[in-house]
Design a protein around this motif. Structure first.
Motif, PDB file in Angstrom:
ATOM      1  N   GLU A  11      45.645  31.141  51.244  1.00 50.43           N
ATOM      2  CA  GLU A  11      46.616  32.188  50.902  1.00 50.43           C
ATOM      3  C   GLU A  11      46.636  33.284  51.973  1.00 50.43           C
ATOM      4  O   GLU A  11      45.660  33.450  52.715  1.00 50.43           O
ATOM      5  N   HIS A  12      47.670  34.020  52.048  1.00 50.79           N
ATOM      6  CA  HIS A  12      47.951  35.043  53.072  1.00 50.79           C
ATOM      7  C   HIS A  12      48.211  34.416  54.458  1.00 50.79           C
ATOM      8  O   HIS A  12      49.260  34.667  55.034  1.00 50.79           O
ATOM      9  N   GLY A  47      48.081  36.527  38.829  1.00 52.22           N
ATOM     10  CA  GLY A  47      47.811  35.753  40.044  1.00 52.22           C
ATOM     11  C   GLY A  47      47.750  34.261  39.792  1.00 52.22           C
ATOM     12  O   GLY A  47      47.265  33.504  40.614  1.00 52.22           O
ATOM     13  N   GLN A  94      60.769  38.996  46.266  1.00 55.27           N
ATOM     14  CA  GLN A  94      59.552  39.583  46.855  1.00 55.27           C
ATOM     15  C   GLN A  94      59.718  40.042  48.302  1.00 55.27           C
ATOM     16  O   GLN A  94      58.883  40.762  48.815  1.00 55.27           O
ATOM     17  N   ARG A  99      45.502  42.997  37.589  1.00 51.53           N
ATOM     18  CA  ARG A  99      45.875  43.266  38.980  1.00 51.53           C
ATOM     19  C   ARG A  99      46.326  44.693  39.150  1.00 51.53           C
ATOM     20  O   ARG A  99      47.027  45.227  38.298  1.00 51.53           O
ATOM     21  N   THR A 109      51.869  41.203  44.663  1.00 52.83           N
ATOM     22  CA  THR A 109      51.797  40.283  45.803  1.00 52.83           C
ATOM     23  C   THR A 109      52.555  40.885  46.987  1.00 52.83           C
ATOM     24  O   THR A 109      52.072  40.857  48.127  1.00 52.83           O
ATOM     25  N   GLY A 164      44.724  33.689  45.455  1.00 58.32           N
ATOM     26  CA  GLY A 164      46.012  34.382  45.318  1.00 58.32           C
ATOM     27  C   GLY A 164      46.048  35.601  46.218  1.00 58.32           C
ATOM     28  O   GLY A 164      45.270  35.726  47.171  1.00 58.32           O
ATOM     29  N   ALA A 165      46.913  36.528  45.888  1.00 61.69           N
ATOM     30  CA  ALA A 165      47.149  37.666  46.778  1.00 61.69           C
ATOM     31  C   ALA A 165      46.002  38.662  46.783  1.00 61.69           C
ATOM     32  O   ALA A 165      45.809  39.398  47.739  1.00 61.69           O
TER      33      ALA A 165
END
Ligand code: PMV
Length: 334
Positions: free
Chosen positions: A16-17, A114, A154, A200, A204, A288-289
């Motif tokens: 991720e990322h 997430g 997003q 969270r 994201t 995830g983010a």
């Protein structure tokens, strides 16, 4: 007529990322699903009833003239239904269809934690709208419309979550300048995993923007971290296929360290990751983010112990099967 469509949640195993910058990533569907029920309306309106948002249940009507009528007044609701609204808009455009529809959304996983619920809702809405209006869509088309939905809402989104929500399974995803590479990863051994999640604190979108800012400032440094993540994803794919769980676990730990270096982890995630490792997980990383949300632990023969450790570290554990079926029609009633 009524159609019920469901799509699974998604955990990010690796990458991720970095995937936002074009490296490969590995993600899997989980056995928690989100359900969209669609009925036709004869006045052209789109009515959305969402029961499992982190705010209270709410009913929103989108008038054909663009006016929005919110049944219950909660400011957070409009962003949360933005995916549904955009998915319908793009599917209508794609199909050349204007029929009004009533949608009811229910989730048996926490929304916004997430677990890829925005991808699940985007993909399930596209498929439900197409099916109720009598159109057949291929998975490739659903994944593409779902991804475009996430991208528009997003601003930046890789095709990872929408691919997994559509096709299901354990997938290797690599964005390219044309269509993304999406390939199933065959497991050489079972991957017994526990997910842990906390609330969270950042979206994201905010976290992706954070990494971009860091990269603008330290381009060479951050590019090397992104490269290293891309490299470990390729190794992880081979290790998963060979069933070398020790290596898979080590690579998860390295991936966590690199995400930490990107500044997207936080203490609550780190607490869960360390608690899981101490309870016997052979690898654990945020998934995830970041900014809270999910972590994932690989824990052969230690699922219960690791779940308990995550709970003690103030997280909510979910023991889940990975690689379940992607988006599907659950029910059609004439
Ligand atoms: O917020 P999540 O859990 O759906 O994960 C986002 C994953 C990122 O790589 C950070 C962004 C993306 O679009 O792939």
């Amino acid at each position: 007529m009524k159609v019920v469509v469901s799509a699974p949640g998604v955990v990010k195993f690796f990458g991720e990322h970095a995937v936002v910058y074009g490296t490969g990533a590995i993600a899997a569907s989980i056995d928690r699903r989100l359900y969209v029920t669609a009925r036709l309306r004869n006045n052209g309106e789109v009515k959305i009833a969402a029961y499992d948002l982190s705010t209270h249940g709410v009913i929103v009507t989108l008038k054909p003239n663009g006016e929005i009528v919110v049944g219950t007044d909660y400011g957070k609701v409009i962003p949360a239904i933005a995916y549904v609204r955009k998915a319908i808009e793009l599917t209508r455009e794609y199909l050349g269809e204007r029929a009004g529809v009533e949608l009811e959304i229910k989730s048996d996983m926490p929304v916004g934690a997430g677990l890829g619920t925005s991808a699940a809702v985007s993909v399930a809405t596209v498929f439900a709208y197409a099916t109720i209006t009598g159109h057949e869509l291929e998975k490739r088309e659903i994944a593409k419309l779902g991804h475009r939905t996430e991208l528009t809402v997003q601003g930046a989104a890789s095709p990872m979550d929408t691919a997994v929500a559509t096709y299901g399974g354990l997938l290797y995803i690599k964005p390219t300048s044309s269509s993304p590479i999406i390939e199933p990863v065959r497991k050489g051994a079972e991957l017994p995993t526990v997910i842990g999640y906390v609330k969270r604190v950042a979206t994201t979108k905010e976290l992706v923007a954070w990494v971009r800012k860091l990269r603008d400032k330290y381009t060479k440094l951050i590019d090397q971290i992104i490269w290293a993540i891309g490299e470990l994803v390729e190794r992880a794919r081979v290790a998963i296929e060979k069933g070398e769980l020790g290596t898979v676990g080590e690579l998860m730990n390295i991936n966590h360290g690199l995400l930490e270096a990107l500044g997207v982890s936080d203490k609550r995630l780190n607490d869960m990751v360390y608690a899981a490792r101490m309870a016997g997980a052979i690898g654990a990383k945020l998934s995830g983010a970041g900014g809270g949300g999910c972590m994932l632990a690989l824990a052969p023969n230690k699922l219960k112990e690791v779940a308990a450790a995550i709970a003690i570290a103030n997280g909510t554990p979910i023991i889940t099967e990975l690689g379940v079926e992607g988006v599907r029609v659950e029910k059609v009633e004439k």
